[in-house]
Write a protein that holds these residues in place. Structure first.
Motif, PDB file in Angstrom:
ATOM      1  N   PHE A 277       0.851  -1.188   0.000  1.00  0.00           N
ATOM      2  CA  PHE A 277       0.000   0.000   0.000  1.00  0.00           C
ATOM      3  C   PHE A 277       0.889   1.241   0.000  1.00  0.00           C
ATOM      4  O   PHE A 277       2.080   1.180   0.327  1.00  0.00           O
ATOM      5  CB  PHE A 277      -0.943   0.020   1.211  1.00  0.00           C
ATOM      6  N   SER A 278       0.306   2.369  -0.381  1.00  0.00           N
ATOM      7  CA  SER A 278       1.036   3.631  -0.431  1.00  0.00           C
ATOM      8  C   SER A 278       0.521   4.576   0.652  1.00  0.00           C
ATOM      9  O   SER A 278      -0.636   5.013   0.591  1.00  0.00           O
ATOM     10  CB  SER A 278       0.861   4.305  -1.791  1.00  0.00           C
ATOM     11  N   PRO A 279       1.353   4.922   1.642  1.00  0.00           N
ATOM     12  CA  PRO A 279       0.933   5.921   2.633  1.00  0.00           C
ATOM     13  C   PRO A 279       0.676   7.295   2.025  1.00  0.00           C
ATOM     14  O   PRO A 279      -0.033   8.102   2.621  1.00  0.00           O
ATOM     15  CB  PRO A 279       2.137   5.968   3.594  1.00  0.00           C
ATOM     16  N   ASP A 282      -2.883   6.029  -1.036  1.00  0.00           N
ATOM     17  CA  ASP A 282      -4.052   5.236  -0.664  1.00  0.00           C
ATOM     18  C   ASP A 282      -4.831   5.890   0.477  1.00  0.00           C
ATOM     19  O   ASP A 282      -4.276   6.635   1.286  1.00  0.00           O
ATOM     20  CB  ASP A 282      -3.636   3.814  -0.260  1.00  0.00           C
ATOM     21  N   LYS A 283      -6.113   5.562   0.539  1.00  0.00           N
ATOM     22  CA  LYS A 283      -6.975   6.147   1.576  1.00  0.00           C
ATOM     23  C   LYS A 283      -6.769   5.485   2.939  1.00  0.00           C
ATOM     24  O   LYS A 283      -6.903   6.122   3.985  1.00  0.00           O
ATOM     25  CB  LYS A 283      -8.448   6.015   1.175  1.00  0.00           C
ATOM     26  N   LYS A 284      -6.469   4.185   2.921  1.00  0.00           N
ATOM     27  CA  LYS A 284      -6.283   3.450   4.178  1.00  0.00           C
ATOM     28  C   LYS A 284      -5.402   2.239   3.916  1.00  0.00           C
ATOM     29  O   LYS A 284      -5.140   1.868   2.770  1.00  0.00           O
ATOM     30  CB  LYS A 284      -7.621   3.016   4.753  1.00  0.00           C
ATOM     31  N   THR A 285      -4.954   1.622   4.995  1.00  0.00           N
ATOM     32  CA  THR A 285      -4.137   0.416   4.851  1.00  0.00           C
ATOM     33  C   THR A 285      -5.033  -0.768   4.515  1.00  0.00           C
ATOM     34  O   THR A 285      -6.229  -0.777   4.851  1.00  0.00           O
ATOM     35  CB  THR A 285      -3.393   0.098   6.157  1.00  0.00           C
ATOM     36  N   PRO A 286      -4.495  -1.789   3.851  1.00  0.00           N
ATOM     37  CA  PRO A 286      -5.263  -3.021   3.670  1.00  0.00           C
ATOM     38  C   PRO A 286      -5.561  -3.644   5.032  1.00  0.00           C
ATOM     39  O   PRO A 286      -4.820  -3.444   6.000  1.00  0.00           O
ATOM     40  CB  PRO A 286      -4.309  -3.915   2.872  1.00  0.00           C
ATOM     41  N   HIS A 309      -5.042  12.379   5.671  1.00  0.00           N
ATOM     42  CA  HIS A 309      -5.597  12.188   7.018  1.00  0.00           C
ATOM     43  C   HIS A 309      -6.225  10.804   7.192  1.00  0.00           C
ATOM     44  O   HIS A 309      -6.125  10.198   8.261  1.00  0.00           O
ATOM     45  CB  HIS A 309      -6.638  13.287   7.311  1.00  0.00           C
ATOM     46  N   SER A 310      -6.875  10.304   6.155  1.00  0.00           N
ATOM     47  CA  SER A 310      -7.544   9.008   6.293  1.00  0.00           C
ATOM     48  C   SER A 310      -6.533   7.886   6.469  1.00  0.00           C
ATOM     49  O   SER A 310      -6.772   6.932   7.219  1.00  0.00           O
ATOM     50  CB  SER A 310      -8.440   8.741   5.075  1.00  0.00           C
ATOM     51  N   MET A 311      -5.384   7.984   5.800  1.00  0.00           N
ATOM     52  CA  MET A 311      -4.332   6.973   5.977  1.00  0.00           C
ATOM     53  C   MET A 311      -3.768   7.025   7.393  1.00  0.00           C
ATOM     54  O   MET A 311      -3.575   5.993   8.044  1.00  0.00           O
ATOM     55  CB  MET A 311      -3.219   7.187   4.954  1.00  0.00           C
ATOM     56  N   ILE A 312      -3.518   8.241   7.880  1.00  0.00           N
ATOM     57  CA  ILE A 312      -3.010   8.399   9.239  1.00  0.00           C
ATOM     58  C   ILE A 312      -3.984   7.803  10.243  1.00  0.00           C
ATOM     59  O   ILE A 312      -3.591   7.069  11.166  1.00  0.00           O
ATOM     60  CB  ILE A 312      -2.731   9.889   9.540  1.00  0.00           C
ATOM     61  N   SER A 313      -5.271   8.068  10.062  1.00  0.00           N
ATOM     62  CA  SER A 313      -6.285   7.514  10.970  1.00  0.00           C
ATOM     63  C   SER A 313      -6.328   5.995  10.893  1.00  0.00           C
ATOM     64  O   SER A 313      -6.477   5.313  11.911  1.00  0.00           O
ATOM     65  CB  SER A 313      -7.664   8.085  10.632  1.00  0.00           C
ATOM     66  N   SER A 314      -6.187   5.464   9.692  1.00  0.00           N
ATOM     67  CA  SER A 314      -6.216   4.016   9.500  1.00  0.00           C
ATOM     68  C   SER A 314      -5.066   3.344  10.254  1.00  0.00           C
ATOM     69  O   SER A 314      -5.251   2.320  10.918  1.00  0.00           O
ATOM     70  CB  SER A 314      -6.129   3.702   8.004  1.00  0.00           C
ATOM     71  N   ILE A 315      -3.872   3.918  10.156  1.00  0.00           N
ATOM     72  CA  ILE A 315      -2.706   3.349  10.846  1.00  0.00           C
ATOM     73  C   ILE A 315      -2.856   3.472  12.352  1.00  0.00           C
ATOM     74  O   ILE A 315      -2.599   2.529  13.106  1.00  0.00           O
ATOM     75  CB  ILE A 315      -1.414   4.047  10.370  1.00  0.00           C
ATOM     76  N   LYS A 316      -3.310   4.632  12.816  1.00  0.00           N
ATOM     77  CA  LYS A 316      -3.476   4.850  14.266  1.00  0.00           C
ATOM     78  C   LYS A 316      -4.540   3.911  14.827  1.00  0.00           C
ATOM     79  O   LYS A 316      -4.358   3.335  15.929  1.00  0.00           O
ATOM     80  CB  LYS A 316      -3.867   6.301  14.534  1.00  0.00           C
ATOM     81  N   ASN A 317      -5.636   3.713  14.113  1.00  0.00           N
ATOM     82  CA  ASN A 317      -6.677   2.790  14.575  1.00  0.00           C
ATOM     83  C   ASN A 317      -6.152   1.356  14.638  1.00  0.00           C
ATOM     84  O   ASN A 317      -6.485   0.599  15.562  1.00  0.00           O
ATOM     85  CB  ASN A 317      -7.897   2.854  13.647  1.00  0.00           C
ATOM     86  N   HIS A 318      -5.351   0.974  13.665  1.00  0.00           N
ATOM     87  CA  HIS A 318      -4.749  -0.362  13.640  1.00  0.00           C
ATOM     88  C   HIS A 318      -3.954  -0.588  14.933  1.00  0.00           C
ATOM     89  O   HIS A 318      -4.096  -1.624  15.596  1.00  0.00           O
ATOM     90  CB  HIS A 318      -3.843  -0.478  12.416  1.00  0.00           C
TER      91      HIS A 318
END
Length: 449
Positions: A277-279, A282-286, A309-318
């Motif tokens: 994936f591309s930080p 892409d909108k979020k991580t797989p 922002h959506s990618m950052i949120s996706s990683i932080k939520n993970h």
């Protein structure tokens, strides 16, 4: 020439392209040789000795195959040989690091010479005669003699045909080693120096022309038949990949993050299911069990990374959901709260700043000071680091870091829940217990343990 792979082992010719010192142009010589041989339909498997990421990208581009890494500190003697099995072909060409005999501290331990000795492969010496004539000959002879018969050929670089012919006669007379040809000092053979020594291939818009030019000049001026003849056939023992696991790994790969040892990717691909994936884009991580973010140049893309922002949120939520994340080098910078004022993932406390000077450089030995996703307290891991940034944080380092041949130590590496971030890079092929522990930790988490 092709021998093919059997179930237990296969035979492959191998040789090393080395030099008297850094900045001798051996990367371009290696690129030219690899592409010229590829143009003959020879299946060349490229390798880079030492811990560098950049040179390997150039020889990968020249061969059309991802370059393997050969480094005894990072991988051990066993791992160096196993890396050859992972990247099969007809002819393995290894680009040496620095000068042929330059190793750890003031020794030839883990030098290109040490690796060629361990693998029992010959070497071709690239020599760049600058401001000298006959004085080059005792220098070359000294290296030939010290190599214990490993150096089998010499290529002169950045010279003209007249000087080449003068030196060739005397070098062969006094060393007994063939001079296989030369490359001229050509404006079309230029790579701008930066960061780890070379600009990334994907940022070199003239890469295709550069490789073609290097190959054309190599074909014209270097004896490729003798290079093939010099290659020594070696038996490559089979490497048994670990058992497949029900684990999915999301690997960051784009302009900002692309520094990974090929052995790490091959291991994860064989053992787990991987998805890139591309930080930046892409909108979020797989959906995954482990996010793996390697090194690179996030400082060059800090606005794009921060604006996603959506990618950052996706990683932080993970990470907040106690899922695993492993970040190296530039990946650590991305995990901080800010990178030079630009908001990042905030997995780690603190801000990262670029500096004018190298902060830490070279091989490391890392002892865990507490239990982490990479092992238990007291476990040791080999690695390397090279960075021009600092993380200003109050977090406690989870590694005790020492350099080989040194008693000085410092703390580094940071954890938050099941995320571990560090400036150091590791090669899992030399740290298989670490990889097994990481994957085992993920399996326990998936079972709710």
């Amino acid at each position: 020439m092709k021998k093919g792979i059997t179930k237990e082992k296969y035979n492959m010719k191998a040789l090393m392209i080395t030099a008297a010192s850094s900045n001798s142009g051996k990367t371009l010589v290696t690129v030219g040789i690899i592409r010229a041989l590829k143009n003959r339909n020879i299946d060349v498997s490229p390798f880079k000795s030492g811990p560098d990421f950049i040179d390997g990208k150039y020889i990968s581009a020249a061969s059309g195959k991802n370059a393997g890494n050969l480094d005894m500190h990072l991988m051990g003697k066993k791992g160096v040989k196993e890396a050859l099995y992972m990247n099969p072909g007809e002819l393995a060409i290894v680009e040496g690091a620095m000068g042929y005999f330059d190793g750890i501290h003031n020794t030839y331990e883990n030098s290109s010479f040490h690796i060629s000795e361990e693998l029992d492969i010959p070497a071709i010496l690239v020599y760049c005669p600058e401001g000298e004539m006959f004085s080059a000959i005792p220098k070359i002879k000294g290296m030939v003699d010290f190599s214990k018969g490993r150096v089998k050929g010499i290529i002169l670089n950045k010279t003209d045909e007249y000087i080449y012919k003068l030196l060739k006669e005397k070098i062969e007379e006094h060393t007994g080693i063939e001079v296989l040809g030369y490359l001229p000092d050509d404006d079309g053979l230029f790579i701008d120096s930066k960061h780890l020594g070379l600009v990334r291939p994907d940022k070199n818009s003239c890469l295709t022309d550069l490789i073609r030019r290097a190959a054309d000049l190599t074909k014209k001026n270097i004896d490729l038949d003798r290079i093939i003849d010099i290659g020594k056939e070696i038996g490559i023992e089979k490497f048994e990949y670990p058992t497949k696991r029900d684990i999915k790994v999301a690997i960051a790969y784009d302009e900002a993050f692309n520094f990974y040892y090929e052995e790490n990717i091959r291991l994860l691909d064989k053992i787990c299911e991987i998805e890139y994936f591309s930080p930046i884009k892409d909108k979020k991580t797989p959906e995954s069990d482990l996010i793996y973010i390697g090194g690179g140049y996030p400082e060059l893309y800090k606005k794009q990374l921060s604006d996603n922002h959506s990618m950052i949120s996706s990683i932080k939520n993970h990470v907040d959901n106690n899922k695993h994340l492993f970040a190296e080098g530039g990946g650590l910078m991305y995990m901080s709260e800010k990178l030079e004022g630009h908001p990042m993932c905030s997995v780690l406390e603190g801000e990262t700043f670029m500096t004018d000077e190298l902060q830490n450089f070279g091989y490391t030995n890392m002892e865990l000071l507490e239990n982490t996703i990479l092992g238990t307290k007291g476990s040791t891991i080999t690695g390397k680091e090279f960075h021009r940034s600092v993380l200003e944080t109050d977090m406690k380092g989870v590694f005790n870091i020492t350099k080989p041949k040194s008693k000085k130590s410092r703390k580094s590496g940071y954890r938050y829940k099941n995320a571990l971030c560090m400036y150091q890079h590791i090669n899992f092929l030399g740290n298989m217990k670490t990889l097994d522990y990481l994957l085992g930790s993920i399996e326990l988490h998936k079972r709710g343990v």
